[in-house]
Design a protein around this motif. Structure first.
Motif, short mmCIF file in Angstrom:
data_model
loop_
_atom_site.label_atom_id
_atom_site.label_comp_id
_atom_site.label_asym_id
_atom_site.label_seq_id
_atom_site.Cartn_x
_atom_site.Cartn_y
_atom_site.Cartn_z
N SER A 96 14.54 0.00 10.03
CA SER A 96 15.95 -0.02 9.62
C SER A 96 16.44 -1.45 9.49
O SER A 96 16.04 -2.35 10.24
CB SER A 96 16.79 0.74 10.65
OG SER A 96 18.15 0.72 10.28
N GLY A 97 17.31 -1.66 8.51
CA GLY A 97 17.92 -2.97 8.32
C GLY A 97 17.19 -3.81 7.31
O GLY A 97 17.78 -4.76 6.76
N ALA A 98 15.91 -3.51 7.05
CA ALA A 98 15.16 -4.29 6.04
C ALA A 98 15.43 -3.69 4.67
O ALA A 98 15.67 -2.50 4.51
CB ALA A 98 13.67 -4.26 6.35
N SER A 99 15.37 -4.55 3.65
CA SER A 99 15.55 -4.05 2.29
C SER A 99 14.21 -3.58 1.72
O SER A 99 13.14 -3.99 2.20
CB SER A 99 16.13 -5.15 1.40
OG SER A 99 15.17 -6.19 1.22
N ILE A 104 8.33 -4.38 0.46
CA ILE A 104 7.28 -4.42 -0.56
C ILE A 104 6.62 -5.80 -0.58
O ILE A 104 5.38 -5.92 -0.67
CB ILE A 104 7.86 -4.07 -1.94
CG1 ILE A 104 8.31 -2.60 -1.96
CG2 ILE A 104 6.85 -4.33 -3.04
CD1 ILE A 104 9.04 -2.18 -3.20
N ALA A 105 7.45 -6.84 -0.48
CA ALA A 105 6.91 -8.21 -0.47
C ALA A 105 6.00 -8.41 0.73
O ALA A 105 4.93 -9.06 0.64
CB ALA A 105 8.04 -9.23 -0.48
N GLY A 106 6.41 -7.88 1.90
CA GLY A 106 5.59 -8.00 3.10
C GLY A 106 4.25 -7.31 2.94
O GLY A 106 3.22 -7.81 3.39
N ALA A 116 2.21 -1.14 -1.67
CA ALA A 116 3.36 -1.83 -2.27
C ALA A 116 3.66 -1.28 -3.66
O ALA A 116 4.83 -1.07 -4.02
CB ALA A 116 3.08 -3.33 -2.34
N ASP A 117 2.59 -1.01 -4.45
CA ASP A 117 2.80 -0.47 -5.80
C ASP A 117 3.44 0.91 -5.73
O ASP A 117 4.34 1.24 -6.52
CB ASP A 117 1.46 -0.38 -6.54
CG ASP A 117 0.93 -1.77 -6.91
OD1 ASP A 117 1.74 -2.72 -6.93
OD2 ASP A 117 -0.29 -1.87 -7.21
N MET A 118 2.95 1.73 -4.79
CA MET A 118 3.51 3.08 -4.67
C MET A 118 4.98 3.04 -4.27
O MET A 118 5.81 3.76 -4.85
CB MET A 118 2.71 3.88 -3.64
CG MET A 118 3.16 5.35 -3.54
SD MET A 118 2.19 6.31 -2.39
CE MET A 118 2.68 5.55 -0.83
N LEU A 119 5.34 2.18 -3.28
CA LEU A 119 6.73 2.11 -2.83
C LEU A 119 7.64 1.51 -3.89
O LEU A 119 8.83 1.83 -3.95
CB LEU A 119 6.83 1.27 -1.55
CG LEU A 119 6.17 1.85 -0.30
CD1 LEU A 119 6.36 0.92 0.89
CD2 LEU A 119 6.73 3.23 0.02
N SER A 120 7.07 0.69 -4.76
CA SER A 120 7.89 0.07 -5.80
C SER A 120 8.38 1.09 -6.82
O SER A 120 9.37 0.87 -7.52
CB SER A 120 7.11 -1.04 -6.51
OG SER A 120 6.01 -0.49 -7.22
N GLY A 121 7.68 2.20 -6.90
CA GLY A 121 8.11 3.24 -7.84
C GLY A 121 9.07 4.23 -7.24
O GLY A 121 9.42 5.23 -7.89
N MET A 122 9.52 4.01 -6.02
CA MET A 122 10.41 4.94 -5.33
C MET A 122 11.75 4.30 -5.04
O MET A 122 11.88 3.08 -5.03
CB MET A 122 9.76 5.40 -4.00
CG MET A 122 8.39 6.05 -4.15
SD MET A 122 7.54 6.34 -2.58
CE MET A 122 8.70 7.44 -1.78
N GLY A 348 2.59 3.38 -8.78
CA GLY A 348 4.03 3.18 -8.80
C GLY A 348 4.68 3.38 -10.14
O GLY A 348 5.88 3.14 -10.29
N THR A 349 3.93 3.83 -11.13
CA THR A 349 4.52 4.05 -12.46
C THR A 349 5.20 5.41 -12.57
O THR A 349 5.92 5.67 -13.52
CB THR A 349 3.44 3.94 -13.54
OG1 THR A 349 2.37 4.85 -13.24
CG2 THR A 349 2.88 2.52 -13.60
N MET A 350 4.92 6.32 -11.62
CA MET A 350 5.59 7.64 -11.59
C MET A 350 5.89 7.98 -10.14
O MET A 350 5.19 7.53 -9.22
CB MET A 350 4.70 8.73 -12.20
CG MET A 350 4.62 8.73 -13.70
SD MET A 350 3.76 10.22 -14.31
CE MET A 350 5.01 11.48 -14.03
N GLN A 351 6.92 8.77 -9.96
CA GLN A 351 7.23 9.27 -8.63
C GLN A 351 6.54 10.61 -8.42
O GLN A 351 6.20 11.32 -9.37
CB GLN A 351 8.74 9.42 -8.45
CG GLN A 351 9.51 8.10 -8.51
CD GLN A 351 10.96 8.28 -8.12
OE1 GLN A 351 11.26 8.71 -7.00
NE2 GLN A 351 11.86 7.91 -9.02
N LEU A 352 6.36 10.95 -7.14
CA LEU A 352 5.67 12.20 -6.81
C LEU A 352 6.38 13.41 -7.40
O LEU A 352 5.76 14.34 -7.91
CB LEU A 352 5.57 12.33 -5.28
CG LEU A 352 4.87 13.59 -4.78
CD1 LEU A 352 3.43 13.62 -5.26
CD2 LEU A 352 4.95 13.68 -3.25
N GLY A 353 7.70 13.42 -7.35
CA GLY A 353 8.47 14.55 -7.89
C GLY A 353 8.29 14.69 -9.39
O GLY A 353 8.30 15.81 -9.92
#
Length: 659
Positions: A96-99, A104-106, A116-122, A348-353
């Motif tokens: 909590s509190g982190a952007s 993703i950068a971390g 990181a790629d997967m989270l970037s698409g969400m 990260g080019t598509m979301q799971l939904g």
């Protein structure tokens, strides 16, 4: 009042002849000529029958568009719901509190590029869980859309049902009108069971095919279009993979349909032939038993039933391969979408939904394609039946009544044959150059061996058949220039083969004169001795007869048909061996009634028992379609010719052969 002959002696009707041309319990099962199925024109003609319903069909299309639109949007909403759930679960696991950008950068700095790629698409909110309010709104909207889609789909089905049933109603009306315009010659060449099969089984099959296929085709095509649009909006790459099914589906369906088409034609052809055979056997059931031909009938049934089984099994089996083939193709595409979609989520080019929505769309895409393929089964069967119905509707009709038609100013009943010739087939002469005059009030008897043309002669009077040459006049007017209704309304006919319909005795007597009063009906019944046996029945004149008249004897049925002719009071009376089914005592009474009935009207009497026509004014002796003698009874006996030979054959003492 008039009645068409139902069956005639073999030589007095056209020789068979075509599909099921024979009559009786053992004949007439020659197969129809094989006719290639012309699917395209027949299908277009069938669709053309829907033209009067085009406004309703437009409404069906609008309802289908709305229903499919709501249905197609549904998976997209559910995909958004999946995104909310998945994003909420992932967000809850993040500090909590982190952007999102910092996290993703971390991950990238730590070398976890895939995560990181997967989270970037969400869309994430670290530390927070599932957004219940947003998820509830999405699910509520999805539910509303599906309810609306189902509602519009139900309304569409209701409207379409009315469209199809009205179309089939008109088709049945068209068939009924066509049957009334077909000449008697047509019914001589088509087996009754085969005709009934076309009017009932084939029309019902057309109705079922239209009902199911129209709705499925419209909905499936619109679904395919809507799904393609949504798939391209979600992922062009996955959409291209899904579209691979289209050519595969078309090629597979065409290959299978081509093989099953002929089998469907054979299925319905064999159905008609089997119906004809069953109808024929049941009609002559007693005769089959008497002559001990059950085994032969059973064998013929077994053979025809086996042919129907083979054709039906082959048609259903081969066409049934369409759905499994479509399912197999759909599963291949499903695997491709799952693999490529999973890779896109990981990158990260598509979301799971979105992948979930796309998988649903792929199912929605392959399912209507499979349904369209399976519709080929139903369409082939329906069009095969439609072609059989169209074959009936395209039958050559009797010549139309002349306009304006002529009518005798005063009907006395003078009938004149002027050089009349007629033949059923061009190479078999029957009636050749007959000329005769029947004056008003005369009784003309027609005698001769079986097949001489006696019944054909009276059928020509009634215009059941058209002359090849010459003419017949009624009171100076050519009958060909009169309307058939006018001509036959002036004639009455009593057949050797009685015909009664399902109804009361009163209704059967009044058949030729529906406006007759009760007094008129009973007077006709008394004059023809029907009244004697009617009072012995529990319900009297209200006794209901079945359509074969099975609850009265053969002689009583004959008396009823005579009463029917008596009540109609025709100007010209035709008696085709009318007393053949009554006992000797009743025959004497009926002959007296016939004398009263023939008074002041022209009568033609076809007779085999020469004792019944001794008092005829004129006796025609026919052989091979020609009048070989004519005159009064005593005159013909004195001439020692053909009539003398016939008379002696009936009344002379039997000759004993001496060895």
């Amino acid at each position: 009042m008039s009645e068409a002959t139902r069956e005639r002696p073999a030589a007095d009707r056209p020789p068979p002849r075509g599909p099921g041309g024979g009559h009786g319990p053992f004949g007439g099962m020659s197969a129809p000529a094989e006719k290639a199925m012309n699917f395209g024109p027949s299908a277009r003609r069938l669709i053309g029958k829907l033209r009067p319903e085009r406004l309703w069909l437009l409404l069906v299309l609008v309802l289908a568009v709305v229903s499919v639109t709501f249905s197609v949007i549904g998976p997209r909403l559910l995909g958004q719901g999946t995104n909310l759930i998945f994003s909420g679960i992932v967000s809850k696991a993040l500090p909590s509190g982190a952007s999102q950008a910092d996290i993703i950068a971390g991950l990238r700095a730590a070398g976890e590029t895939a995560k990181a790629d997967m989270l970037s698409g969400m869309t994430l909110t670290p530390g927070l869980g599932i957004d219940v309010a947003a998820l509830s709104a999405v699910l509520l909207w999805a539910m509303i859309l599906y309810v609306l889609s189902s509602t519009f789909s139900w309304i569409q089905a209701y409207v379409l049902n009315g469209v199809v049933q009205r179309t089939v109603f008109r088709l049945r009306d068209e068939i009924e009108a066509k049957i009334n315009r077909l000449p008697l010659r047509y019914f001589d060449t088509v087996q009754r069971g085969e005709l009934l099969s076309r009017v009932t089984n084939d029309v019902d099959n057309v109705s079922q095919s239209l009902q199911q296929s129209l709705s499925q085709i419209v909905t499936s095509l619109l679904t395919v279009i809507g799904v393609i649009v949504m798939m391209f909006l979600l992922s062009p790459l996955l959409a291209v993979i899904a579209l691979v099914t289209v050519p595969l589906t078309l090629v597979t369906t065409m290959l299978i349909a081509k093989r099953s088409q002929k089998l469907f034609v054979g299925q319905w052809k064999n159905t008609g032939e089997l119906n004809g055979q069953i109808e024929e056997t049941f009609t002559g059931h007693a005769l089959v038993k008497v002559f001990g031909r059950q085994k032969e009938v059973e064998e013929r049934f077994r053979v025809k039933n086996e042919e129907l089984y083979q054709a039906s099994f082959g048609a259903q089996f081969i066409s049934g391969m369409i759905m499994p083939a479509m399912t197999f193709i759909g599963n291949l595409v499903y695997v491709g979408i799952a693999v490529v979609g999973g890779l896109q989520v990981a990158s990260g080019t598509m979301q799971l939904g979105d992948v979930q929505a796309f998988i649903q769309y792929s199912r929605q895409f392959t399912q209507p394609l499979a349904q369209l393929g399976s519709m080929a089964n139903l369409l082939q069967s329906g069009v095969a039946s439609a072609e059989r119905v169209f074959d009936l509707l395209d039958g050559e009709e009797q010549s139309p009544d002349p306009k304006p038609a002529e009518t005798p100013p005063t009907v006395h009943g003078r009938l004149a044959f002027e050089d009349v010739s007629f033949r059923y087939t061009a190479d078999q002469p029957l009636i050749e150059h007959i000329s005769l005059i029947a004056e008003p009030g005369q009784t003309v008897a027609i005698v001769g061996p079986t097949g001489a043309g006696k019944t054909t002669l009276v059928n020509l009077m009634m215009r059941f058949y058209e002359l090849d040459s010459g003419r017949i006049t009624l009171d100076g007017v050519d009958v060909a220039k009169m309307t058939r209704d006018d001509l036959r309304g002036r004639m009455g006919m009593v057949l050797q083969d009685t015909w009664l319909f399902g109804g009361t005795i009163r209704e059967n007597i009044a058949y030729g004169r529906p406006d007759a009063t009760e007094e008129d009906i009973q007077a006709a019944a008394r004059a023809t001795y029907v009244d004697r046996f009617v009072h012995s029945l529990p319900d009297g004149y209200d006794t209901v007869l079945d359509d074969e008249g099975g609850n009265v004897s053969a002689g009583e049925k004959q008396l009823l048909t005579i009463a029917r002719a008596f009540l109609a009071k025709p100007s010209v009376l035709i008696l085709d061996e009318a007393t053949s089914s009554v006992d000797t005592r009743t025959e004497v009474l009926v002959q007296k009634a016939m004398s009263a009935l023939r008074a002041d009207r022209t009568s033609f009497v076809i007779a085999h028992r020469l004792s019944t026509i001794r008092d005829a004014d004129l006796i025609l002796v026919m052989e091979a379609g020609r009048i070989v003698e004519l005159g009064a009874h005593d005159e013909l006996l004195a001439a020692d010719g053909a009539y003398h030979a016939l008379y002696n054959a009936q009344f002379a003492a039997p000759v004993t052969d001496e060895v």
